[in-house]
Scaffold this motif. Sequence first.
Motif, PDB file in Angstrom:
ATOM      1  N   THR A   1     -15.027-105.267 -69.916  1.00  0.00           N
ATOM      2  CA  THR A   1     -15.254-103.912 -70.465  1.00  0.00           C
ATOM      3  C   THR A   1     -14.283-102.924 -69.724  1.00  0.00           C
ATOM      4  OG1 THR A   1     -17.266-103.309 -69.301  1.00  0.00           O
ATOM      5  CG2 THR A   1     -17.458-104.506 -71.479  1.00  0.00           C
TER       6      THR A   1
ATOM      7  N   ARG B   1     -17.581-102.407 -63.323  1.00  0.00           N
ATOM      8  CA  ARG B   1     -19.068-102.490 -63.005  1.00  0.00           C
ATOM      9  C   ARG B   1     -19.208-103.917 -62.421  1.00  0.00           C
ATOM     10  NH1 ARG B   1     -21.720-103.972 -67.384  1.00  0.00           N
ATOM     11  NH2 ARG B   1     -20.041-104.145 -68.791  1.00  0.00           N
ATOM     12  N   TYR B   2     -18.096-104.589 -61.979  1.00  0.00           N
ATOM     13  CA  TYR B   2     -18.464-105.884 -61.250  1.00  0.00           C
ATOM     14  C   TYR B   2     -19.177-105.763 -60.021  1.00  0.00           C
ATOM     15  CZ  TYR B   2     -17.592-110.607 -59.724  1.00  0.00           C
ATOM     16  OH  TYR B   2     -17.965-111.975 -59.387  1.00  0.00           O
ATOM     17  N   GLY B   3     -20.308-106.362 -59.718  1.00  0.00           N
ATOM     18  CA  GLY B   3     -21.024-105.908 -58.627  1.00  0.00           C
ATOM     19  C   GLY B   3     -22.149-104.990 -58.823  1.00  0.00           C
ATOM     20  N   LEU B   4     -22.105-104.482 -59.904  1.00  0.00           N
ATOM     21  CA  LEU B   4     -23.392-103.447 -60.238  1.00  0.00           C
ATOM     22  C   LEU B   4     -24.404-104.206 -60.736  1.00  0.00           C
ATOM     23  CD1 LEU B   4     -24.478-100.675 -60.643  1.00  0.00           C
ATOM     24  CD2 LEU B   4     -23.282-100.453 -62.663  1.00  0.00           C
ATOM     25  N   ILE B   5     -25.536-104.412 -60.385  1.00  0.00           N
ATOM     26  CA  ILE B   5     -26.506-105.081 -61.085  1.00  0.00           C
ATOM     27  C   ILE B   5     -27.115-104.255 -61.921  1.00  0.00           C
ATOM     28  CG2 ILE B   5     -28.887-105.930 -60.326  1.00  0.00           C
ATOM     29  CD1 ILE B   5     -28.256-106.333 -57.514  1.00  0.00           C
ATOM     30  N   ALA B   6     -26.925-105.111 -63.279  1.00  0.00           N
ATOM     31  CA  ALA B   6     -27.244-104.489 -64.249  1.00  0.00           C
ATOM     32  C   ALA B   6     -28.579-103.788 -64.984  1.00  0.00           C
ATOM     33  CB  ALA B   6     -26.868-105.376 -65.578  1.00  0.00           C
TER      34      ALA B   6
ATOM     35  N   ASN C   1     -26.004-102.564 -69.371  1.00  0.00           N
ATOM     36  CA  ASN C   1     -24.632-102.796 -69.270  1.00  0.00           C
ATOM     37  C   ASN C   1     -23.608-101.891 -70.345  1.00  0.00           C
ATOM     38  OD1 ASN C   1     -26.414-104.883 -69.857  1.00  0.00           O
ATOM     39  ND2 ASN C   1     -25.074-106.238 -69.017  1.00  0.00           N
TER      40      ASN C   1
ATOM     41  N   ASP D   1     -13.981-107.301 -64.959  1.00  0.00           N
ATOM     42  CA  ASP D   1     -14.859-106.649 -65.697  1.00  0.00           C
ATOM     43  C   ASP D   1     -14.374-106.454 -67.180  1.00  0.00           C
ATOM     44  OD1 ASP D   1     -16.456-104.913 -67.389  1.00  0.00           O
ATOM     45  OD2 ASP D   1     -16.414-103.454 -65.852  1.00  0.00           O
TER      46      ASP D   1
END
Lengths: 485, 478
Positions: free
Chosen positions: A239, A200-205, A208, A237
């Motif tokens: 997670t 999810r790194y770079g996914l605007i939460a 989450n 990430d």
Amino acid sequence: MEPYKLGAWEISQKIRNRELTARECIVSFLSRIDSLEPKVKAYVSVLREAVLKKAEKIDKKVKRGERVGMLAGVAVAVKDNICTKGVKTTCASKILENFVPPYDATVVERIEAEDGIVIGKTNMDEFAMGSSTETSYFGPTRNPWDLSRVPGGSSGGSAAAVSAQEAPLALGSDTGGSIRCPASFCGVVGLKPTYGLVSRYGLIAYANSLEQIGPLARGTYDCALLLSVIGGYDERDSTSVNRAPRDYTRSLGKDLRGLKVGVLRELIGLGTDEAVVKAVLECASKLEEMGALCQEISLPVLSYALPAYYLIAMSEASSNLARYDGVRYGYRTEVDLDWNQVFSKSRREGFGAEVKRRIILGTYALSAGYYDRFFLKSLKVATLIKRSFEKAFQQVDVLLAPTMPLLPFRLGEKIDNPLALYMCDVDTVPVNLAGLPAVSFPCGFHQGLPIGAQVIAPPFREDLALQVSFAYEQAAAFKGRTPTL
Amino acid sequence: MKIGLEIHCQLTSLKTKLFCGCSSDYRGKTPNTFVCPVCLGLPGSLPVLNEKAVELAVMVALALNCEVAPQTFFVRKNYFYPDMPKNFQISQYDVGGSIAIASGGWVGFLVGKTRKTVRLRRIHLEEDPGKLFYHGTIDTSPYTLVDYNRAGIALLEIVTEPELEAPAEARAFLQKLRSILEHLGVSDGGLEGAMRCDANISIEGGGRVEVKNISSFKDVERALTFEIVRQRDLLKKGVKIQTETRHWDDVRRTTLSLRVKEEEQDYRYFLEPDLTPVRISQEMVELLRSRMPELPDARKERFLKAYGLPEYDAEVLTSDRAMADFFEECAKLYDKPKAVANWLMGDVLQCLHSLEVDIDQAKLAPQYLAEMLKLMDRGDISIKIAKKVLWEVMKHGKSPSTVVREKDWWRITDLQTLEGYIAQVFKEYPKAVEDALVDEKTIHYLIGKTMEATGGKADPELTNALIRKKLSQMKKGS
């Protein structure tokens, strides 16, 4: 044949074999975009110059006989809540209208490492909050099958772009169905991965603990291809789950003999459009014909999924979206006030109505005195749902259900009734609460509108879900059907 | 009166921040240059826990006699403030299944000569916010500037039970705590802002007042004293002390009201979904325990045995790591440890206070103190001169023998020179000479005047003898 009509795998093969150049492909997509965008409005931004340069680079590599990646020259449309370095990433919100991330999301890096080309950023519900792409600050996207209808959401732009052949592949994000819903409404294949499979790194939460980035494509093979590229451990990430990388195209083509499929009774029950029920049951019969063993499965606890999902998602959102205060980036009110007023006014002016509604509800659910009653209870529901799925998977290999309880509705039809819109997510949210993978694929048409079914698999068994989707797709009567635009 | 403290202590021995790879060496750097998407909380960024921070926190927990949690969680503390890039702080709190890294524990320390123990409530890890800069003071500044270089620095919060009973106790406790942290090597309290403190204080019949923004341990005593005076004044006037949060203004040395109870924040704590639970195995705890350096209490015991110091001296010296280190260095070079201790706890401490420096930043090196003591032992300088030498050394960083040479402070043992000074004194104070001729006890006045005339350089015994000799000659002559 026009390159835009090709699938992702075909494109990369042809480029590798020098039957096509990456430049020709990209030009073909750009002109397709030019001709259709006024109608479809799938994109928030199109990276015209940058993509040509990248295509030329890939062509040079091919010419020199260098190795090229799995997505060589393939255009990928990326949902506008996934960060792209130097390219506006807006979440379809006024508050991030001019936000340019200084970094790429991990999935974007991985696509580029395989020589894929991000062709544009796609429209979405503001901050992924919606099921119709109507809450976008930039205006709604249209359903390519019927321009008067919604494409679903929140990854409506991604699904519409793929459906309208404005890109062979797209990335969406799925918090409570945001990949599967538009995939269903737009007649494409969309996969929500197991929680932790895709970085999810770079996914605007938005929320989450529930969301994953996932692929959309017109066919299962391309969907599996893109998943193989973006999946896998990322140390950025926490997670993300540390597992060996996998090529999901390999399990495709396996037959379905002996595969146990559970049809989820609760999700084909009351409130589901008859046409949808009929299509999903026909799909089940088809799978049986192909050797699968279908049985009905009941998970009564799923009736609590929708309220639990909304409480968790809104609670997390209320915290995630606190950072948009106009101090460091994003929209800032013009007035020179003290900081509390700057915060409030920037947020009042920068967020749309649906986002504000969710922030307020989430703030409420986390507040002292309500935390136990709402937030904590929802977490308990999520645990129960997870357990009941685990139990179900002791009986069957995969589960089958409608993706959406209804057919694509008309623009404006539900937007003023938030509860009715929330209800649309009833079939998709259990999967997010349980962290499971699910693929939505077209399982029929009704009055020219696509219907989607979803296959839900145990954790990290995307291969199984894709196997079912692929097998069905090969046998489907409507194989290869595209919208007329 | 009940005082409880919340100490925020940066884990300054870490090279990077708590949740990203940014350098933690932010002091004195151009604002907002030691930042990345993670510590700036940019959309889409995610925290990744610095595992070394967990190790250091466990070591602190062991040193403070706490119980280490087998599994610990992070939570979000939600509130809007411009120094927080995300408008929530990743912290730890006992809520919703979250457990802080350690709980319980106690610290024993000396207040004056009385031993006192304070229990600890909990220890937890959290990220430091950025730093706000005002033009002037918080209530008059027309703008606020933010520097996020500090944002994300690993912070350890240590919370005491409200068991302290006086500002001086608070300071003594903090001094001991700082010494423990410095002995562990996890935190350098000498760095600006590395150890900060919030204080809760309630006096009989009043509400609980929290004082925030106390950025040095010295100010804790000041702020608490100010609050006690303020609250007692109000009580005398019959005004009720309301529960509130106040801000310590270290420029004006007063507290200002920030918010009263009704405005208290609801932090809406919930588990940080971007981080996973941290398991702390018993093996890890034991490994860290085996690597623990010598702590102040153990060092004190050693000082008692190895140097034969009295308990009070040993306690005072080990309450400050740098002081204890200085003592040991010096004791290696000079074999009368009690004399070293006396000088350190007396004149050296006095000089440090008036120069407002800590011993490790002072210009006095252990070898200088040893050298000075040796000069005294050899009779090259008197104790009076030694005190003057110490000042010069601490001001200018020159060695004692250089100071004595340059100032020509050698003890005067030359008979002729001394006789010259004495003759001068006799000439100036004829009345005193007359008295001394009659009453021998008054001779000390003349000795004192001679010492004065030589700037304390005269050998006192020799001076005494010479004056007596001169007086008896005068008696004979008359």
